[in-house]
Design a protein around this motif. Structure first.
Motif, mmCIF file in Angstrom:
data_model
loop_
_atom_site.group_PDB
_atom_site.id
_atom_site.type_symbol
_atom_site.label_atom_id
_atom_site.label_comp_id
_atom_site.label_asym_id
_atom_site.label_seq_id
_atom_site.Cartn_x
_atom_site.Cartn_y
_atom_site.Cartn_z
ATOM 1 N N VAL A 1 -20.520 124.609 99.385
ATOM 2 C CA VAL A 1 -19.839 125.335 98.405
ATOM 3 C C VAL A 1 -19.204 126.386 98.965
ATOM 4 O O VAL A 1 -17.884 126.433 98.044
ATOM 5 C CB VAL A 1 -21.311 125.314 97.384
ATOM 6 C CG1 VAL A 1 -20.578 126.194 96.336
ATOM 7 C CG2 VAL A 1 -21.489 124.323 97.129
ATOM 8 N N ALA A 2 -20.216 127.361 99.120
ATOM 9 C CA ALA A 2 -18.862 128.663 99.913
ATOM 10 C C ALA A 2 -19.945 129.362 101.382
ATOM 11 O O ALA A 2 -21.096 128.676 101.544
ATOM 12 C CB ALA A 2 -19.657 129.563 98.489
ATOM 13 N N VAL B 1 -28.757 120.434 93.337
ATOM 14 C CA VAL B 1 -29.853 120.897 94.424
ATOM 15 C C VAL B 1 -29.113 122.248 94.751
ATOM 16 O O VAL B 1 -28.625 121.722 95.925
ATOM 17 C CB VAL B 1 -31.240 120.197 94.738
ATOM 18 C CG1 VAL B 1 -32.259 121.212 95.334
ATOM 19 C CG2 VAL B 1 -31.793 119.337 93.605
ATOM 20 N N TYR B 2 -29.313 123.208 95.255
ATOM 21 C CA TYR B 2 -28.396 124.181 96.179
ATOM 22 C C TYR B 2 -29.152 124.526 96.445
ATOM 23 O O TYR B 2 -30.231 125.234 96.825
ATOM 24 C CB TYR B 2 -28.402 125.007 94.838
ATOM 25 C CG TYR B 2 -26.493 124.540 94.216
ATOM 26 C CD1 TYR B 2 -26.868 124.044 92.838
ATOM 27 C CD2 TYR B 2 -25.445 125.396 94.075
ATOM 28 C CE1 TYR B 2 -26.127 123.460 92.143
ATOM 29 C CE2 TYR B 2 -24.528 124.821 93.736
ATOM 30 C CZ TYR B 2 -24.585 124.101 92.796
ATOM 31 O OH TYR B 2 -23.251 123.465 91.977
ATOM 32 N N TYR B 3 -29.103 125.096 98.219
ATOM 33 C CA TYR B 3 -29.853 125.438 99.434
ATOM 34 C C TYR B 3 -28.347 126.056 99.534
ATOM 35 O O TYR B 3 -27.294 126.287 100.049
ATOM 36 C CB TYR B 3 -29.643 123.507 100.336
ATOM 37 C CG TYR B 3 -30.128 122.704 99.775
ATOM 38 C CD1 TYR B 3 -29.443 121.291 99.357
ATOM 39 C CD2 TYR B 3 -31.912 122.329 100.325
ATOM 40 C CE1 TYR B 3 -30.850 120.429 98.326
ATOM 41 C CE2 TYR B 3 -32.524 121.005 99.744
ATOM 42 C CZ TYR B 3 -31.787 120.724 99.189
ATOM 43 O OH TYR B 3 -32.381 119.670 98.324
ATOM 44 N N VAL C 1 -24.711 133.487 110.115
ATOM 45 C CA VAL C 1 -23.459 133.614 109.253
ATOM 46 C C VAL C 1 -24.120 132.928 107.656
ATOM 47 O O VAL C 1 -25.237 131.872 108.249
ATOM 48 C CB VAL C 1 -22.164 132.176 108.945
ATOM 49 C CG1 VAL C 1 -21.987 132.147 108.408
ATOM 50 C CG2 VAL C 1 -21.411 133.059 110.289
ATOM 51 N N TYR C 2 -23.715 132.513 106.441
ATOM 52 C CA TYR C 2 -24.832 132.065 105.110
ATOM 53 C C TYR C 2 -23.854 131.072 104.428
ATOM 54 O O TYR C 2 -22.520 131.554 104.210
ATOM 55 C CB TYR C 2 -25.148 133.038 104.242
ATOM 56 C CG TYR C 2 -26.277 133.806 104.577
ATOM 57 C CD1 TYR C 2 -26.198 134.862 105.505
ATOM 58 C CD2 TYR C 2 -27.997 133.255 105.165
ATOM 59 C CE1 TYR C 2 -27.292 136.062 106.203
ATOM 60 C CE2 TYR C 2 -28.509 133.810 105.387
ATOM 61 C CZ TYR C 2 -28.424 135.218 106.132
ATOM 62 O OH TYR C 2 -29.298 135.589 106.896
ATOM 63 N N GLY C 3 -24.027 130.327 103.670
ATOM 64 C CA GLY C 3 -23.734 128.687 103.176
ATOM 65 C C GLY C 3 -24.530 129.261 102.284
ATOM 66 O O GLY C 3 -26.145 128.951 102.127
ATOM 67 N N TRP C 4 -23.803 128.257 100.901
ATOM 68 C CA TRP C 4 -23.771 127.262 99.834
ATOM 69 C C TRP C 4 -24.195 126.505 99.960
ATOM 70 O O TRP C 4 -22.844 125.706 99.863
ATOM 71 C CB TRP C 4 -24.183 128.192 98.278
ATOM 72 C CG TRP C 4 -25.094 129.652 98.718
ATOM 73 C CD1 TRP C 4 -24.477 131.242 98.662
ATOM 74 C CD2 TRP C 4 -25.972 129.839 97.943
ATOM 75 N NE1 TRP C 4 -25.804 131.323 98.348
ATOM 76 C CE2 TRP C 4 -26.714 131.147 97.966
ATOM 77 C CE3 TRP C 4 -27.337 128.913 97.298
ATOM 78 C CZ2 TRP C 4 -27.845 131.833 97.457
ATOM 79 C CZ3 TRP C 4 -28.285 129.044 97.125
ATOM 80 C CH2 TRP C 4 -29.260 130.780 97.242
ATOM 81 N N PHE C 5 -25.031 125.211 99.932
ATOM 82 C CA PHE C 5 -24.762 123.518 99.817
ATOM 83 C C PHE C 5 -25.372 123.360 98.682
ATOM 84 O O PHE C 5 -26.113 123.433 97.975
ATOM 85 C CB PHE C 5 -25.209 123.527 101.367
ATOM 86 C CG PHE C 5 -24.309 123.678 102.472
ATOM 87 C CD1 PHE C 5 -24.688 124.462 102.326
ATOM 88 C CD2 PHE C 5 -23.370 122.525 102.851
ATOM 89 C CE1 PHE C 5 -24.281 125.629 103.964
ATOM 90 C CE2 PHE C 5 -22.521 122.978 104.124
ATOM 91 C CZ PHE C 5 -23.106 124.505 104.663
ATOM 92 N N ARG C 6 -24.914 122.207 98.167
ATOM 93 C CA ARG C 6 -25.192 121.345 96.753
ATOM 94 C C ARG C 6 -25.699 120.394 97.402
ATOM 95 O O ARG C 6 -24.874 118.980 98.071
ATOM 96 C CB ARG C 6 -24.786 121.777 95.602
ATOM 97 C CG ARG C 6 -23.233 121.538 95.520
ATOM 98 C CD ARG C 6 -22.690 121.549 94.302
ATOM 99 N NE ARG C 6 -21.309 121.542 94.143
ATOM 100 C CZ ARG C 6 -20.762 121.795 93.014
ATOM 101 N NH1 ARG C 6 -21.108 122.486 92.521
ATOM 102 N NH2 ARG C 6 -19.631 121.384 93.080
ATOM 103 N N GLN C 7 -26.042 119.723 96.373
ATOM 104 C CA GLN C 7 -26.440 118.054 96.713
ATOM 105 C C GLN C 7 -26.985 116.601 95.444
ATOM 106 O O GLN C 7 -28.037 117.528 94.420
ATOM 107 C CB GLN C 7 -27.370 117.831 98.099
ATOM 108 C CG GLN C 7 -26.924 116.959 97.877
ATOM 109 C CD GLN C 7 -28.432 115.767 99.442
ATOM 110 O OE1 GLN C 7 -28.441 116.179 100.338
ATOM 111 N NE2 GLN C 7 -28.270 114.677 100.194
#
Length: 125
Positions: free
Chosen positions: A48-49, A93-95, A33-39
C-alpha cells in the motif's frame, strides 16, 4: 531482531478516515524502511505504502494515491498510515513491515524482513 505491533484498525464508514500505527521495538528501528501492506482472503498481499528511513521518500499504490499518507516518527519508533476517503474495497487486514531495502517494499523484490500480526480494517458502504 525487530518487533512490530499495529494498532488503529476497526470499522469505518465509506468516506471516513482511520489512522493506523506501527510501533517498532528492538535493535535500531530507525535504520529500517517501513511499509504498509494489505491482504484480503483469497487475494495476494498488496503493498500500500512505503517510506524511507528519513521519511523523505514515499511510495504509494495507485489505488490509494491521494487518499492515504504514510509517515514515521523516528523519535517514537512509530510508522503511521493515515487513511482518508475510505472505500469498501479498502477492507482488508493491514500489515506493517520493515526491511533495510526500500526496493523490497516498492518493487516486492523479496519479502520484507519483519512483519507485524496485522490489524483489520473494515469499511462499510
Amino acid at each position: 531482531q525487530l518487533q512490530l505491533v499495529e494498532s488503529g484498525g476497526g470499522l469505518a464508514q465509506s468516506g471516513g478516515s482511520l489512522r493506523l500505527s506501527c510501533a517498532a521495538s528492538g535493535r535500531s528501528p530507525d535504520f529500517y524502511v517501513y511499509g504498509w501492506f494489505r491482504q484480503v482472503p483469497g487475494k495476494e498481499r498488496e503493498a500500500v505504502a512505503c517510506i524511507s528511513t528519513g521519511g523523505d521518500v514515499k511510495h504509494y499504490a495507485d489505488s490509494v494515491k491521494g487518499r492515504f499518507r504514510i509517515d514515521r516518527d523516528n523519535a517514537k519508533h512509530t510508522a503511521y498510515l493515515q487513511m482518508n476517503s475510505l472505500k469498501p474495497e479498502d477492507t482488508a487486514v493491514y500489515y506493517c513491515a520493515a526491511d533495510f531495502e526500500l526496493d523490497a517494499c516498492i518493487y516486492s523484490l523479496k519479502p520484507m524482513d519483519y512483519w507485524g500480526k496485522g490489524t483489520l480494517v473494515t469499511v462499510s458502504s
